[in-house]
Scaffold this motif. Structure first.
Motif, PDB file in Angstrom:
ATOM      1  N   ASN A 149       0.835  -1.196   0.000  1.00  0.00           N
ATOM      2  CA  ASN A 149       0.000   0.000   0.000  1.00  0.00           C
ATOM      3  C   ASN A 149       0.876   1.254   0.000  1.00  0.00           C
ATOM      4  OD1 ASN A 149       0.554   0.729   2.953  1.00  0.00           O
ATOM      5  ND2 ASN A 149      -0.271  -1.347   3.132  1.00  0.00           N
ATOM      6  N   GLU A 150       0.241   2.403  -0.149  1.00  0.00           N
ATOM      7  CA  GLU A 150       0.984   3.656  -0.251  1.00  0.00           C
ATOM      8  C   GLU A 150       1.726   3.990   1.041  1.00  0.00           C
ATOM      9  OE1 GLU A 150       0.279   8.402  -1.310  1.00  0.00           O
ATOM     10  OE2 GLU A 150      -1.284   6.916  -1.788  1.00  0.00           O
ATOM     11  N   ASP A 151       1.140   3.688   2.188  1.00  0.00           N
ATOM     12  CA  ASP A 151       1.811   3.964   3.463  1.00  0.00           C
ATOM     13  C   ASP A 151       3.123   3.192   3.568  1.00  0.00           C
ATOM     14  OD1 ASP A 151      -0.045   5.781   4.335  1.00  0.00           O
ATOM     15  OD2 ASP A 151      -1.167   4.351   5.561  1.00  0.00           O
ATOM     16  N   GLU A 152       3.123   1.934   3.070  1.00  0.00           N
ATOM     17  CA  GLU A 152       4.374   1.165   3.076  1.00  0.00           C
ATOM     18  C   GLU A 152       5.403   1.798   2.141  1.00  0.00           C
ATOM     19  OE1 GLU A 152       2.799  -3.305   4.319  1.00  0.00           O
ATOM     20  OE2 GLU A 152       3.694  -2.990   2.348  1.00  0.00           O
ATOM     21  N   GLY A 188      -2.778  -5.728  -1.179  1.00  0.00           N
ATOM     22  CA  GLY A 188      -2.291  -5.320  -2.487  1.00  0.00           C
ATOM     23  C   GLY A 188      -2.918  -4.059  -3.071  1.00  0.00           C
ATOM     24  N   PHE A 189      -2.213  -3.483  -4.048  1.00  0.00           N
ATOM     25  CA  PHE A 189      -2.717  -2.366  -4.853  1.00  0.00           C
ATOM     26  C   PHE A 189      -3.726  -2.903  -5.856  1.00  0.00           C
ATOM     27  CE2 PHE A 189       1.304  -0.841  -3.298  1.00  0.00           C
ATOM     28  CZ  PHE A 189       1.182   0.542  -3.195  1.00  0.00           C
ATOM     29  N   ASP A 190      -4.730  -2.111  -6.154  1.00  0.00           N
ATOM     30  CA  ASP A 190      -5.716  -2.537  -7.143  1.00  0.00           C
ATOM     31  C   ASP A 190      -5.052  -2.678  -8.509  1.00  0.00           C
ATOM     32  OD1 ASP A 190      -7.953  -1.857  -9.320  1.00  0.00           O
ATOM     33  OD2 ASP A 190      -8.903  -2.731  -7.539  1.00  0.00           O
ATOM     34  N   VAL A 191      -5.345  -3.765  -9.180  1.00  0.00           N
ATOM     35  CA  VAL A 191      -4.716  -4.072 -10.453  1.00  0.00           C
ATOM     36  C   VAL A 191      -4.993  -2.995 -11.506  1.00  0.00           C
ATOM     37  CG1 VAL A 191      -6.664  -5.449 -11.309  1.00  0.00           C
ATOM     38  CG2 VAL A 191      -4.345  -5.968 -12.089  1.00  0.00           C
ATOM     39  N   ASP A 192      -6.126  -2.302 -11.376  1.00  0.00           N
ATOM     40  CA  ASP A 192      -6.490  -1.273 -12.352  1.00  0.00           C
ATOM     41  C   ASP A 192      -5.808   0.067 -12.083  1.00  0.00           C
ATOM     42  OD1 ASP A 192      -8.233  -3.043 -13.652  1.00  0.00           O
ATOM     43  OD2 ASP A 192      -9.852  -2.592 -12.238  1.00  0.00           O
ATOM     44  N   GLU A 193      -5.164   0.191 -10.936  1.00  0.00           N
ATOM     45  CA  GLU A 193      -4.573   1.474 -10.555  1.00  0.00           C
ATOM     46  C   GLU A 193      -3.059   1.426 -10.389  1.00  0.00           C
ATOM     47  OE1 GLU A 193      -6.602   2.551  -6.979  1.00  0.00           O
ATOM     48  OE2 GLU A 193      -8.596   2.579  -7.932  1.00  0.00           O
ATOM     49  N   VAL A 194      -2.487   0.227 -10.346  1.00  0.00           N
ATOM     50  CA  VAL A 194      -1.077   0.107  -9.962  1.00  0.00           C
ATOM     51  C   VAL A 194      -0.131   0.737 -10.986  1.00  0.00           C
ATOM     52  CG1 VAL A 194      -0.730  -2.200 -10.990  1.00  0.00           C
ATOM     53  CG2 VAL A 194       0.622  -1.483  -8.978  1.00  0.00           C
ATOM     54  N   VAL A 195      -0.437   0.612 -12.280  1.00  0.00           N
ATOM     55  CA  VAL A 195       0.456   1.195 -13.297  1.00  0.00           C
ATOM     56  C   VAL A 195       0.489   2.714 -13.173  1.00  0.00           C
ATOM     57  CG1 VAL A 195       0.801   1.562 -15.765  1.00  0.00           C
ATOM     58  CG2 VAL A 195       0.232  -0.721 -14.922  1.00  0.00           C
ATOM     59  N   SER A 200       3.286   7.516 -11.697  1.00  0.00           N
ATOM     60  CA  SER A 200       3.157   8.875 -11.175  1.00  0.00           C
ATOM     61  C   SER A 200       4.074   9.165  -9.989  1.00  0.00           C
ATOM     62  CB  SER A 200       1.703   9.128 -10.738  1.00  0.00           C
ATOM     63  OG  SER A 200       0.827   9.005 -11.829  1.00  0.00           O
ATOM     64  N   TYR A 201       4.355   8.149  -9.190  1.00  0.00           N
ATOM     65  CA  TYR A 201       5.023   8.410  -7.913  1.00  0.00           C
ATOM     66  C   TYR A 201       6.354   7.697  -7.687  1.00  0.00           C
ATOM     67  CZ  TYR A 201       0.414  10.259  -6.761  1.00  0.00           C
ATOM     68  OH  TYR A 201      -0.749  10.988  -6.771  1.00  0.00           O
ATOM     69  N   VAL A 202       6.669   6.712  -8.513  1.00  0.00           N
ATOM     70  CA  VAL A 202       7.862   5.902  -8.245  1.00  0.00           C
ATOM     71  C   VAL A 202       8.920   6.151  -9.317  1.00  0.00           C
ATOM     72  CG1 VAL A 202       8.766   3.576  -7.890  1.00  0.00           C
ATOM     73  CG2 VAL A 202       6.438   4.133  -7.130  1.00  0.00           C
ATOM     74  N   GLY A 203      10.128   6.404  -8.885  1.00  0.00           N
ATOM     75  CA  GLY A 203      11.220   6.569  -9.838  1.00  0.00           C
ATOM     76  C   GLY A 203      11.943   7.891  -9.674  1.00  0.00           C
ATOM     77  N   GLU A 204      12.980   8.071 -10.462  1.00  0.00           N
ATOM     78  CA  GLU A 204      13.837   9.262 -10.362  1.00  0.00           C
ATOM     79  C   GLU A 204      13.034  10.544 -10.547  1.00  0.00           C
ATOM     80  OE1 GLU A 204      17.946  10.999 -12.406  1.00  0.00           O
ATOM     81  OE2 GLU A 204      17.244   8.960 -12.868  1.00  0.00           O
ATOM     82  N   GLY A 205      13.236  11.469  -9.616  1.00  0.00           N
ATOM     83  CA  GLY A 205      12.558  12.755  -9.694  1.00  0.00           C
ATOM     84  C   GLY A 205      11.130  12.722  -9.189  1.00  0.00           C
ATOM     85  N   LYS A 206      10.695  11.587  -8.644  1.00  0.00           N
ATOM     86  CA  LYS A 206       9.320  11.458  -8.161  1.00  0.00           C
ATOM     87  C   LYS A 206       9.310  11.266  -6.635  1.00  0.00           C
ATOM     88  CE  LYS A 206       7.924   9.664 -12.637  1.00  0.00           C
ATOM     89  NZ  LYS A 206       7.472   8.504 -13.424  1.00  0.00           N
ATOM     90  N   THR A 207       8.118  11.157  -6.085  1.00  0.00           N
ATOM     91  CA  THR A 207       7.961  11.075  -4.622  1.00  0.00           C
ATOM     92  C   THR A 207       8.777   9.940  -4.017  1.00  0.00           C
ATOM     93  OG1 THR A 207       5.707  11.942  -4.849  1.00  0.00           O
ATOM     94  CG2 THR A 207       6.283  10.894  -2.743  1.00  0.00           C
ATOM     95  N   PHE A 208       8.717   8.784  -4.663  1.00  0.00           N
ATOM     96  CA  PHE A 208       9.406   7.607  -4.138  1.00  0.00           C
ATOM     97  C   PHE A 208      10.601   7.278  -5.044  1.00  0.00           C
ATOM     98  CE2 PHE A 208       4.793   6.874  -3.066  1.00  0.00           C
ATOM     99  CZ  PHE A 208       4.899   7.325  -1.746  1.00  0.00           C
TER     100      PHE A 208
END
Length: 495
Positions: A149-152, A188-195, A200-208
């Protein structure tokens, strides 16, 4: 694994034969121990009752069998033993020795597995609740963390920032659509939203920016190979999309829950189910203790509910279960699941617990007393309690073995229920009525076979300040059986 051929039963031990028999598959090592009363008595006297015996060669053979399935398809694969199924350290060491990994679900499981030879390549952290110490331990050792989840994500990012290290993570996903129905899971993350979330949030220059996504993970709360296949195909498409976005996703982990088979005879399993339903419906239940329907119940004259136990007989199990998943044909592409994995260069991972422990364990307990209750039923009290042979199942539906101290020369058949040491009316170790050739004597033993997976430890407690059961590791040496071939699991040294 040793051959499943059962040695000829001696007059010193007998399988209990209930009215509705459920004969377990057993291995030669079990019968070898049944036949050596001196060794068995020595073990119980030394370590107390009950003892749990773990046979390492059987565990190794289960590992090899899974490897052979994946290798027959030419797939890149990883196998992780689900540590939560059994707490013995000896099995963790054997997993590493057998060339597989270990799935950990708590700080202590991860810490101990690292001390037993685990590392970034053969461990994974999948805990349902992840704490800062868990995540810090995983990141410091390069162990992949499966995020739920997002908190993790936020916690993992914070710990990674503090340590100035990147975290190797996988994303757990759920909510797959199968035949128009969305499969529910609290994980788990919803399969329709995980991509969209990762993009949007994971990777270089992003939140995570310190989370390096290397794989996907899912676990279905069912034993359907069809649902697994459909979910795996959907996951392959997600991996393909994430790769296009520049994420180095290389694996899909389909979790555990791989069926195994406990019983010799399908007809016995079918008959038991039929007869239990009939007994509940007609209110003439002489099968179980105090009319326990094991999930079936009578309401307004109609049978309701379902059998609330593990499905103990399964034609499709272990390797053939995985084969059904991999052979499934995707309608859209016309390719099998295995072919899609190969085409997309995806490593498949599994996390079996129960099925890797098939034929690995046995629980032996001492008879302490015999008594008749107010209904005239024989209750045989054992020096153990229900938590030492308990899972989420309503009952453990395998016939036990009675180990007598002397030959039973005449058939004095008696129906008994085995009861435990808790001050609870429900501490009945097997709900089924068991027929024995004679009433057990004080100091004789009862053996429950194939208990290593989720039965020995999953719910074991120290209520009443009872000692926890002793876990013994048995290497299955070829020489004559000896007391000294059994190693106390507590004495296995951590590095």
């Amino acid at each position: 694994m040793e051959e499943q051929k059962i040695m000829i039963e001696q007059k010193m031990y007998y399988k209990g034969k209930p009215k509705n028999e459920l004969k377990p598959i057993t291995s030669n090592w079990m019968h070898e121990l049944f036949n050596d009363h001196a060794v068995l008595r020595g073990l119980v006297e030394r370590y107390g009752s009950p003892i749990n015996v773990h046979h390492l060669p059987s565990f190794n053979q289960n590992c090899e069998s899974y490897k052979q399935v994946f290798e027959s398809y030419g797939l890149k694969y990883r196998i992780f033993y689900a540590r939560k199924a059994n707490k013995s350290k000896g099995l963790v060491k054997q997993a590493f020795a057998s060339g597989i990994g270990v799935d950990t679900a708590s700080f202590k499981e991860l810490e101990q597995s690292l001390s037993l030879g685990g590392n970034a390549e053969n461990l994974v952290l999948t805990a349902a609740i992840k704490t800062e110490p868990q995540i810090e331990l995983a990141i410091n050792n390069g162990v992949p963390i499966i995020l739920d989840n997002e908190d993790e994500c936020r916690l993992t990012q914070a710990v990674a920032t503090k340590l100035n290290k990147k975290a190797n993570v996988g994303f757990r996903i759920s909510g797959f659509e199968v035949d128009g129905e969305k499969l529910y899971s609290r994980f788990g993350f919803d399969v329709d939203e995980v991509v969209d979330f990762i993009g949007s949030y994971v990777g270089e220059g992003k939140t995570f920016d310190l989370l390096e996504v290397t794989g996907l993970h899912f676990h279905l709360d069912s034993y359907s190979t069809y649902q697994r296949s459909v979910s795996l195909i959907a996951s392959i498409k997600i991996v393909s999309t994430l790769k296009e976005k520049g994420y180095p996703v290389s694996f899909i982990d389909i979790g555990g829950g791989i069926l195994m088979n406990y019983l010799e005879d399908e007809n016995e399993w079918t008959s038991f189910n039929k007869n239990l339903k009939e007994a509940v419906l007609t209110q003439h239940n002489d099968i179980t203790f105090n009319d326990n329907g094991l999930g079936f119940r009578l309401e307004d004259g109609e049978l309701r509910g379902k059998l609330n136990t593990y499905p103990f007989f399964n034609k499709i199990n272990k390797g053939s279960f995985i084969g059904e998943v991999l052979d499934f044909i995707d309608d859209a592409s016309g390719s099998s699941v295995a072919s899609l994995l190969l085409q997309n260069e995806i490593e498949i991972r599994i996390e079996p617990g129960r099925s890797l422990l098939d034929q690995v364990g046995m629980t032996v307990a001492k008879v302490i007393h015999r008594k008749k209750d107010a209904k005239g039923q024989w209750l045989v009290g054992l020096e153990m309690n229900m938590s030492q042979m308990m899972s989420s199942s309503a009952d453990f539906l395998l016939d036990p073995y009675m180990l007598y101290s002397e030959e039973v020369k005449e058939d004095e058949s008696v129906d008994v229920f085995f009861t435990g040491a808790y001050c609870l009316e429900r501490d009945v170790l097997l709900k089924r009525k068991i027929t024995l050739p004679r009433l057990p004597a004080i100091g004789e033993y009862v053996a429950f076979v194939n208990t290593a997976g989720y039965m020995m430890h999953f719910f074991e407690t120290e209520a009443h300040l009872f000692e926890l059961s002793t876990n013994l590791i048995f290497t299955g040496a070829n020489e004559k059986l000896s007391f000294f071939q059994f190693i106390d699991d507590k004495k296995i040294v951590l590095e």
